[in-house]
Every structure is written in C-alpha cells, then in structure tokens.
Design a protein around this motif. Sequence first.
Motif, PDB file in Angstrom:
ATOM      1  N   ILE A 146       0.865  -1.183   0.000  1.00  0.00           N
ATOM      2  CA  ILE A 146       0.000   0.000   0.000  1.00  0.00           C
ATOM      3  C   ILE A 146       0.892   1.221   0.000  1.00  0.00           C
ATOM      4  N   SER A 147       0.553   2.204  -0.826  1.00  0.00           N
ATOM      5  CA  SER A 147       1.305   3.449  -0.754  1.00  0.00           C
ATOM      6  C   SER A 147       0.347   4.633  -0.761  1.00  0.00           C
ATOM      7  N   ASP A 148       0.857   5.768  -0.244  1.00  0.00           N
ATOM      8  CA  ASP A 148       0.121   7.023  -0.279  1.00  0.00           C
ATOM      9  C   ASP A 148      -1.244   6.942   0.420  1.00  0.00           C
ATOM     10  N   ALA A 149      -1.302   6.221   1.529  1.00  0.00           N
ATOM     11  CA  ALA A 149      -2.583   6.078   2.233  1.00  0.00           C
ATOM     12  C   ALA A 149      -2.905   7.338   3.024  1.00  0.00           C
ATOM     13  N   ARG A 150      -4.132   7.827   2.881  1.00  0.00           N
ATOM     14  CA  ARG A 150      -4.567   8.988   3.667  1.00  0.00           C
ATOM     15  C   ARG A 150      -6.077   8.954   3.850  1.00  0.00           C
ATOM     16  N   LEU A 151      -6.485   9.524   4.960  1.00  0.00           N
ATOM     17  CA  LEU A 151      -7.919   9.604   5.272  1.00  0.00           C
ATOM     18  C   LEU A 151      -8.321  11.069   5.222  1.00  0.00           C
ATOM     19  N   MET A 152      -9.299  11.400   4.379  1.00  0.00           N
ATOM     20  CA  MET A 152      -9.751  12.778   4.272  1.00  0.00           C
ATOM     21  C   MET A 152     -10.934  12.975   5.229  1.00  0.00           C
ATOM     22  N   LEU A 153     -10.725  13.826   6.216  1.00  0.00           N
ATOM     23  CA  LEU A 153     -11.802  14.095   7.172  1.00  0.00           C
ATOM     24  C   LEU A 153     -12.958  14.794   6.472  1.00  0.00           C
ATOM     25  N   PRO A 154     -14.180  14.565   6.928  1.00  0.00           N
ATOM     26  CA  PRO A 154     -15.328  15.231   6.297  1.00  0.00           C
ATOM     27  C   PRO A 154     -15.331  16.720   6.641  1.00  0.00           C
ATOM     28  N   PRO A 155     -15.804  17.556   5.713  1.00  0.00           N
ATOM     29  CA  PRO A 155     -15.908  18.989   6.002  1.00  0.00           C
ATOM     30  C   PRO A 155     -16.869  19.255   7.151  1.00  0.00           C
ATOM     31  N   VAL A 156     -17.869  18.400   7.294  1.00  0.00           N
ATOM     32  CA  VAL A 156     -18.852  18.560   8.366  1.00  0.00           C
ATOM     33  C   VAL A 156     -18.698  17.386   9.332  1.00  0.00           C
ATOM     34  N   ALA A 157     -18.436  17.702  10.612  1.00  0.00           N
ATOM     35  CA  ALA A 157     -18.258  16.643  11.597  1.00  0.00           C
ATOM     36  C   ALA A 157     -19.481  15.733  11.618  1.00  0.00           C
ATOM     37  N   GLY A 158     -19.261  14.454  11.766  1.00  0.00           N
ATOM     38  CA  GLY A 158     -20.372  13.502  11.803  1.00  0.00           C
ATOM     39  C   GLY A 158     -20.600  12.828  10.463  1.00  0.00           C
ATOM     40  N   ASN A 159     -20.109  13.450   9.398  1.00  0.00           N
ATOM     41  CA  ASN A 159     -20.204  12.816   8.075  1.00  0.00           C
ATOM     42  C   ASN A 159     -19.106  11.762   7.934  1.00  0.00           C
ATOM     43  N   PRO A 160     -19.262  10.856   6.966  1.00  0.00           N
ATOM     44  CA  PRO A 160     -18.212   9.851   6.781  1.00  0.00           C
ATOM     45  C   PRO A 160     -16.941  10.433   6.173  1.00  0.00           C
ATOM     46  N   ALA A 161     -15.831   9.748   6.418  1.00  0.00           N
ATOM     47  CA  ALA A 161     -14.541  10.122   5.840  1.00  0.00           C
ATOM     48  C   ALA A 161     -14.229   9.200   4.673  1.00  0.00           C
ATOM     49  N   ALA A 162     -13.371   9.667   3.770  1.00  0.00           N
ATOM     50  CA  ALA A 162     -12.952   8.846   2.630  1.00  0.00           C
ATOM     51  C   ALA A 162     -11.475   8.501   2.771  1.00  0.00           C
TER      52      ALA A 162
ATOM     53  N   ILE B 268     -12.491   3.925   0.344  1.00  0.00           N
ATOM     54  CA  ILE B 268     -13.134   3.297   1.489  1.00  0.00           C
ATOM     55  C   ILE B 268     -13.841   4.394   2.247  1.00  0.00           C
ATOM     56  N   MET B 269     -15.118   4.172   2.521  1.00  0.00           N
ATOM     57  CA  MET B 269     -15.912   5.156   3.241  1.00  0.00           C
ATOM     58  C   MET B 269     -15.947   4.702   4.697  1.00  0.00           C
ATOM     59  N   ALA B 270     -15.549   5.601   5.579  1.00  0.00           N
ATOM     60  CA  ALA B 270     -15.513   5.279   7.010  1.00  0.00           C
ATOM     61  C   ALA B 270     -16.622   6.045   7.720  1.00  0.00           C
ATOM     62  N   PHE B 271     -17.579   5.311   8.242  1.00  0.00           N
ATOM     63  CA  PHE B 271     -18.732   5.910   8.917  1.00  0.00           C
ATOM     64  C   PHE B 271     -18.518   5.906  10.430  1.00  0.00           C
ATOM     65  N   GLU B 272     -19.158   6.839  11.098  1.00  0.00           N
ATOM     66  CA  GLU B 272     -19.136   6.894  12.563  1.00  0.00           C
ATOM     67  C   GLU B 272     -17.699   6.925  13.086  1.00  0.00           C
ATOM     68  N   LEU B 273     -16.970   7.970  12.685  1.00  0.00           N
ATOM     69  CA  LEU B 273     -15.601   8.133  13.173  1.00  0.00           C
ATOM     70  C   LEU B 273     -15.593   8.242  14.696  1.00  0.00           C
ATOM     71  N   ALA B 274     -14.542   7.696  15.297  1.00  0.00           N
ATOM     72  CA  ALA B 274     -14.427   7.742  16.753  1.00  0.00           C
ATOM     73  C   ALA B 274     -14.398   9.192  17.229  1.00  0.00           C
ATOM     74  N   GLU B 275     -14.988   9.405  18.382  1.00  0.00           N
ATOM     75  CA  GLU B 275     -15.020  10.747  18.954  1.00  0.00           C
ATOM     76  C   GLU B 275     -13.597  11.250  19.190  1.00  0.00           C
ATOM     77  N   GLY B 276     -13.314  12.453  18.763  1.00  0.00           N
ATOM     78  CA  GLY B 276     -11.992  13.031  18.992  1.00  0.00           C
ATOM     79  C   GLY B 276     -10.981  12.681  17.919  1.00  0.00           C
ATOM     80  N   PHE B 277     -11.341  11.807  17.003  1.00  0.00           N
ATOM     81  CA  PHE B 277     -10.413  11.461  15.919  1.00  0.00           C
ATOM     82  C   PHE B 277     -10.331  12.641  14.965  1.00  0.00           C
ATOM     83  N   GLY B 278      -9.117  13.134  14.723  1.00  0.00           N
ATOM     84  CA  GLY B 278      -9.011  14.341  13.901  1.00  0.00           C
ATOM     85  C   GLY B 278      -7.694  14.429  13.166  1.00  0.00           C
TER      86      GLY B 278
END
Length: 162
Positions: free
Chosen positions: A43-59, A122-132
Amino acid sequence: MNKLIYAAILLAGTSFGIAACSDSTNENTEVDAGAETIDGIEISDARLMLPPVAGNPAAIYFDVTNNGERNIAFRSAEVEQAGRAEVHDMMEYDFEMVMGEAPPIMVETGSTVAFEPGGKHIMAFELAEGFGEGDSTEVTLIAAGNRRHTFEAAAQAAGDDR
Ligand SMILES: [Cu+2]
C-alpha cells in the motif's frame, strides 16, 4: 451453513482457491493482530480525508499493488477508528456519477489499483469521537477466506490537497 455456501461460491468465482487460504495461515505468525498482512500486497500514499462537516463519513485513499503470485479480490474493509466501513466506487446512475458499494475489487498480480478522489475509496462511517487531523487509524482490506491486509492511514483536514 449459509456462510459456508457463500464462501464456496466466492472461491469458485475467483482465480484463487484453497491453496491460497492455507498459505495465509502459515504467514500469520505475527503476534499483533493489527499487523496482519498478505504477502506481496503493498500500500502506498494512504490517507484519510476528514469530512468537512463533523459527523459525516470520511474517505480513505491509497494505491494497492499486488506483487504476489496470485490475483486477489478485496471484498470489504474495516477501519479501526470508525464504527463501520464500506468499499465504494463511483458509478453512473440516472446520468449522474454517484458513489455506491463496489463489487469485489480485483488487483491482478503485477498491477496497481488506485483508490483516489472521484473513484474507488473506502468510506468510514461513525468516526471515533476526537479522531481528527494528524491522527492515524489502522485500515484493513479483506479478501476471500478472510485474508486481511492492514495498513495505517493518517487523517488530513477536509480541503487539504488530496
Ligand atoms: Cu463513498
């Protein structure tokens, strides 16, 4: 019982079989369950893009390369810092591109498949509280036979360069 039939169908539909599964049990000698890997997968170049609006899923985006001897199809994913995760792709629906759950994603031996904005992710739903921003999470790609490849993805703020 239903589960067994399902697994048999999946194996029949792909180019690897029982031999591949027994290989992976031999490989999994690491103690840390989070360090599971599949031989030849990189795997290379792995990154998680936080949602612009908290509570939305991340990509989650990355490139996956198969340097192994067998083709491999990833069917699902898990994200440690999320309640659940889905493998998505963009598809045309009613003349518009929308995202939806992807069929198993084949990574042929010697090839690289890009998970990238506007395509597979990969869509990540319900991100852990405080994950940023700056935090990282384990991401696991799962193939038939519950073969698992885990890697780290660091979180980037929405709007950062993807
Ligand atoms: Cu999505």
